[in-house]
Design a protein around this motif. Structure first.
Motif, PDB file in Angstrom:
ATOM      1  N   MET A 127       0.753  -1.326  -0.234  1.00 29.62           N
ATOM      2  CA  MET A 127       0.091   0.120   0.084  1.00 29.62           C
ATOM      3  C   MET A 127       0.743   1.313  -0.154  1.00 29.62           C
ATOM      4  O   MET A 127       0.425   2.163  -0.573  1.00 29.62           O
ATOM      5  CB  MET A 127      -1.014   0.118   1.104  1.00 29.62           C
ATOM      6  N   ILE A 128       1.985   1.161   0.660  1.00 29.72           N
ATOM      7  CA  ILE A 128       2.866   2.270   0.656  1.00 29.72           C
ATOM      8  C   ILE A 128       3.391   2.647  -0.823  1.00 29.72           C
ATOM      9  O   ILE A 128       3.423   3.766  -1.268  1.00 29.72           O
ATOM     10  CB  ILE A 128       4.050   2.073   1.738  1.00 29.72           C
ATOM     11  N   ASP A 129       3.850   1.316  -1.286  1.00 27.32           N
ATOM     12  CA  ASP A 129       4.122   1.617  -2.927  1.00 27.32           C
ATOM     13  C   ASP A 129       2.969   2.269  -3.578  1.00 27.32           C
ATOM     14  O   ASP A 129       3.306   3.225  -4.456  1.00 27.32           O
ATOM     15  CB  ASP A 129       4.684   0.252  -3.294  1.00 27.32           C
ATOM     16  N   ALA A 130       1.880   1.871  -3.247  1.00 25.82           N
ATOM     17  CA  ALA A 130       0.659   2.246  -3.966  1.00 25.82           C
ATOM     18  C   ALA A 130       0.366   3.584  -3.909  1.00 25.82           C
ATOM     19  O   ALA A 130       0.128   4.373  -4.932  1.00 25.82           O
ATOM     20  CB  ALA A 130      -0.429   1.315  -4.141  1.00 25.82           C
ATOM     21  N   LEU A 131       0.445   3.994  -2.850  1.00 29.86           N
ATOM     22  CA  LEU A 131       0.036   5.519  -2.350  1.00 29.86           C
ATOM     23  C   LEU A 131       1.305   6.508  -2.757  1.00 29.86           C
ATOM     24  O   LEU A 131       0.866   7.583  -3.086  1.00 29.86           O
ATOM     25  CB  LEU A 131      -0.200   5.586  -0.990  1.00 29.86           C
ATOM     26  N   THR A 132       2.376   5.879  -3.203  1.00 33.44           N
ATOM     27  CA  THR A 132       3.488   7.060  -3.406  1.00 33.44           C
ATOM     28  C   THR A 132       3.709   6.651  -4.875  1.00 33.44           C
ATOM     29  O   THR A 132       4.728   7.081  -5.427  1.00 33.44           O
ATOM     30  CB  THR A 132       4.758   6.361  -2.633  1.00 33.44           C
ATOM     31  N   TYR A 133       2.906   5.907  -5.676  1.00 35.80           N
ATOM     32  CA  TYR A 133       2.937   5.613  -7.299  1.00 35.80           C
ATOM     33  C   TYR A 133       4.497   4.984  -7.471  1.00 35.80           C
ATOM     34  O   TYR A 133       4.782   5.028  -8.315  1.00 35.80           O
ATOM     35  CB  TYR A 133       2.916   7.050  -7.873  1.00 35.80           C
ATOM     36  N   ALA A 134       4.778   4.024  -6.580  1.00 35.28           N
ATOM     37  CA  ALA A 134       5.968   3.333  -6.673  1.00 35.28           C
ATOM     38  C   ALA A 134       5.560   1.932  -7.037  1.00 35.28           C
ATOM     39  O   ALA A 134       6.421   0.964  -7.105  1.00 35.28           O
ATOM     40  CB  ALA A 134       6.889   3.570  -5.601  1.00 35.28           C
ATOM     41  N   SER A 135       4.523   1.555  -6.895  1.00 37.55           N
ATOM     42  CA  SER A 135       3.968   0.055  -7.087  1.00 37.55           C
ATOM     43  C   SER A 135       4.165  -0.267  -8.599  1.00 37.55           C
ATOM     44  O   SER A 135       3.956   0.343  -9.684  1.00 37.55           O
ATOM     45  CB  SER A 135       2.514  -0.071  -6.741  1.00 37.55           C
ATOM     46  N   PRO A 136       4.706  -1.661  -8.891  1.00 43.86           N
ATOM     47  CA  PRO A 136       4.982  -2.270 -10.191  1.00 43.86           C
ATOM     48  C   PRO A 136       3.845  -2.745 -10.808  1.00 43.86           C
ATOM     49  O   PRO A 136       3.794  -3.084 -12.057  1.00 43.86           O
ATOM     50  CB  PRO A 136       5.945  -3.314  -9.903  1.00 43.86           C
ATOM     51  N   THR A 137       2.700  -2.895 -10.112  1.00 41.53           N
ATOM     52  CA  THR A 137       1.246  -3.449 -10.563  1.00 41.53           C
ATOM     53  C   THR A 137       0.693  -2.300 -11.406  1.00 41.53           C
ATOM     54  O   THR A 137       0.645  -1.180 -10.865  1.00 41.53           O
ATOM     55  CB  THR A 137       0.310  -3.609  -9.493  1.00 41.53           C
ATOM     56  N   PRO A 138       0.308  -2.615 -12.828  1.00 39.79           N
ATOM     57  CA  PRO A 138      -0.218  -1.482 -13.566  1.00 39.79           C
ATOM     58  C   PRO A 138      -1.676  -0.975 -13.179  1.00 39.79           C
ATOM     59  O   PRO A 138      -1.926   0.332 -13.359  1.00 39.79           O
ATOM     60  CB  PRO A 138      -0.362  -2.136 -14.830  1.00 39.79           C
ATOM     61  N   PHE A 139      -2.303  -1.569 -12.346  1.00 40.71           N
ATOM     62  CA  PHE A 139      -3.636  -1.120 -11.752  1.00 40.71           C
ATOM     63  C   PHE A 139      -3.526  -0.181 -10.804  1.00 40.71           C
ATOM     64  O   PHE A 139      -4.598   0.744 -10.403  1.00 40.71           O
ATOM     65  CB  PHE A 139      -4.519  -2.271 -11.284  1.00 40.71           C
ATOM     66  N   SER A 140      -2.610  -0.140  -9.934  1.00 41.89           N
ATOM     67  CA  SER A 140      -2.236   0.901  -8.768  1.00 41.89           C
ATOM     68  C   SER A 140      -2.527   2.284  -8.664  1.00 41.89           C
ATOM     69  O   SER A 140      -3.484   2.916  -8.259  1.00 41.89           O
ATOM     70  CB  SER A 140      -1.058   0.512  -7.953  1.00 41.89           C
ATOM     71  N   PRO A 141      -1.695   2.835  -9.956  1.00 46.32           N
ATOM     72  CA  PRO A 141      -1.763   4.246  -9.948  1.00 46.32           C
ATOM     73  C   PRO A 141      -3.371   4.813 -10.331  1.00 46.32           C
ATOM     74  O   PRO A 141      -3.530   5.870 -10.232  1.00 46.32           O
ATOM     75  CB  PRO A 141      -0.685   4.545 -10.902  1.00 46.32           C
ATOM     76  N   PHE A 142      -3.764   3.914 -11.107  1.00 43.49           N
ATOM     77  CA  PHE A 142      -5.118   4.442 -11.696  1.00 43.49           C
ATOM     78  C   PHE A 142      -6.258   4.318 -10.439  1.00 43.49           C
ATOM     79  O   PHE A 142      -6.886   5.362 -10.112  1.00 43.49           O
ATOM     80  CB  PHE A 142      -5.906   3.454 -12.577  1.00 43.49           C
ATOM     81  N   GLY A 143      -6.216   3.518  -9.751  1.00 48.86           N
ATOM     82  CA  GLY A 143      -6.953   3.262  -8.446  1.00 48.86           C
ATOM     83  C   GLY A 143      -6.764   4.329  -7.513  1.00 48.86           C
ATOM     84  O   GLY A 143      -7.554   5.039  -6.743  1.00 48.86           O
ATOM     85  N   VAL A 144      -5.352   4.724  -7.325  1.00 48.62           N
ATOM     86  CA  VAL A 144      -5.131   5.681  -6.355  1.00 48.62           C
ATOM     87  C   VAL A 144      -5.465   7.078  -6.744  1.00 48.62           C
ATOM     88  O   VAL A 144      -5.965   7.817  -5.738  1.00 48.62           O
ATOM     89  CB  VAL A 144      -3.230   5.712  -5.945  1.00 48.62           C
ATOM     90  N   THR A 145      -5.092   7.041  -7.991  1.00 49.23           N
ATOM     91  CA  THR A 145      -5.544   8.831  -8.480  1.00 49.23           C
ATOM     92  C   THR A 145      -7.152   8.823  -8.408  1.00 49.23           C
ATOM     93  O   THR A 145      -7.616   9.960  -8.159  1.00 49.23           O
ATOM     94  CB  THR A 145      -5.203   8.697  -9.953  1.00 49.23           C
ATOM     95  N   ALA A 146      -7.953   7.794  -8.657  1.00 57.11           N
ATOM     96  CA  ALA A 146      -9.292   7.961  -8.751  1.00 57.11           C
ATOM     97  C   ALA A 146      -9.782   8.189  -7.081  1.00 57.11           C
ATOM     98  O   ALA A 146     -10.655   8.975  -6.751  1.00 57.11           O
ATOM     99  CB  ALA A 146      -9.966   6.618  -8.994  1.00 57.11           C
ATOM    100  N   MET A 147      -9.016   7.509  -6.203  1.00 60.84           N
ATOM    101  CA  MET A 147      -9.159   7.820  -4.685  1.00 60.84           C
ATOM    102  C   MET A 147      -9.140   9.072  -4.250  1.00 60.84           C
ATOM    103  O   MET A 147      -9.779   9.563  -3.678  1.00 60.84           O
ATOM    104  CB  MET A 147      -8.283   6.764  -3.978  1.00 60.84           C
ATOM    105  N   TRP A 148      -7.897   9.707  -4.651  1.00 61.27           N
ATOM    106  CA  TRP A 148      -7.415  11.012  -4.203  1.00 61.27           C
ATOM    107  C   TRP A 148      -8.661  12.040  -4.946  1.00 61.27           C
ATOM    108  O   TRP A 148      -9.013  13.001  -4.244  1.00 61.27           O
ATOM    109  CB  TRP A 148      -6.316  11.646  -4.659  1.00 61.27           C
ATOM    110  N   ALA A 149      -9.004  11.614  -6.161  1.00 65.72           N
ATOM    111  CA  ALA A 149     -10.050  12.840  -6.747  1.00 65.72           C
ATOM    112  C   ALA A 149     -11.349  12.542  -5.946  1.00 65.72           C
ATOM    113  O   ALA A 149     -12.396  13.645  -5.695  1.00 65.72           O
ATOM    114  CB  ALA A 149     -10.414  12.115  -8.227  1.00 65.72           C
ATOM    115  N   ILE A 150     -11.700  11.252  -5.613  1.00 67.14           N
ATOM    116  CA  ILE A 150     -13.051  10.968  -4.789  1.00 67.14           C
ATOM    117  C   ILE A 150     -12.776  11.875  -3.465  1.00 67.14           C
ATOM    118  O   ILE A 150     -14.007  12.450  -2.933  1.00 67.14           O
ATOM    119  CB  ILE A 150     -13.369   9.729  -4.455  1.00 67.14           C
TER     120      ILE A 150
END
Length: 209
Positions: free
Chosen positions: A103-126
């Protein structure tokens, strides 16, 4: 005519219930659940429900759900928005509990999984939309200004949520997941097109005067 309108209204609500309920029900039958803990399962289903709530939001604000007045639709839109925030918080918190490093990698946009940045960006927009909605009167945001801010953020929420969901190979069944994502995009596109059309017609009316 009244009978047809009533039947049509029921069909719309049934279709909405199926659009959200079927993906949830099919996900509940996934074999992958046998390898997941309860917190992870809760987080996953909170994410699925969140996507269903994203579908409801444009339908409510656009007045497409029968039986709801414009006022009740707006009020429901606000309450569903709050529920959406709660679902996202549960989704993120559950994933944090099960795997903090991921989750730290996802929230800092460092995750290697391709879906993470899209979900995190949507979360911040929400979260931004929810915060601005709470502070709208205090900030003195007029309807026009609110829409200028809200619509781009809504596009980010829809696009980010849909891509995030489609890229995840998890418990959701493929066809029902794709159908739900298509409906989310169509609902958002419909309400934005209608808002643009109404604005254009008002502009033409003012010009004629």
């Amino acid at each position: 005519m009244t009978g047809w309108s009533s039947a049509r209204g029921i069909l719309i609500w049934v279709a909405l219930a199926l659009a959200i309920g079927v993906p949830v029900a099919l996900a509940a039958t996934s074999e992958q659940l046998a390898w997941r803990g309860p917190v992870y399962i809760l987080a996953g289903f909170a994410g699925i429900i969140a996507l269903g709530l994203v579908l409801m939001q444009p339908l409510l604000i656009g007045g497409y759900l029968p039986g709801l007045s414009a006022y009740r639709g707006r009020r429901a839109h606000h309450w569903i928005g709050g529920t959406l925030v709660l679902a996202v918080v549960i989704h993120v918190a559950g994933l944090w509990i099960t795997s903090p490093p991921d989750m730290i990698d996802a929230l800092t946009y460092a995750s290697p999984t391709p879906f993470s940045p899209f979900g995190v960006t949507a979360m911040w927009a929400i979260f931004i939309v929810a915060l601005l909605a709470l502070l709208r009167r205090r900030l003195g945001l007029r309807l026009r200004t609110w829409r200028i801010i809200h619509i781009p953020l809504a596009i980010v929420i829809v696009a980010g949520s849909v891509v995030h969901c489609l890229l995840i190979e998890g418990t959701m069944e493929t066809i029902s997941k794709a159908a739900l994502c298509v409906l989310v995009v169509m609902a958002a596109a419909k309400v934005m097109a209608d808002l643009w059309r109404r604005r254009t017609l008002r502009g033409e009316g003012v010009a004629r005067q």
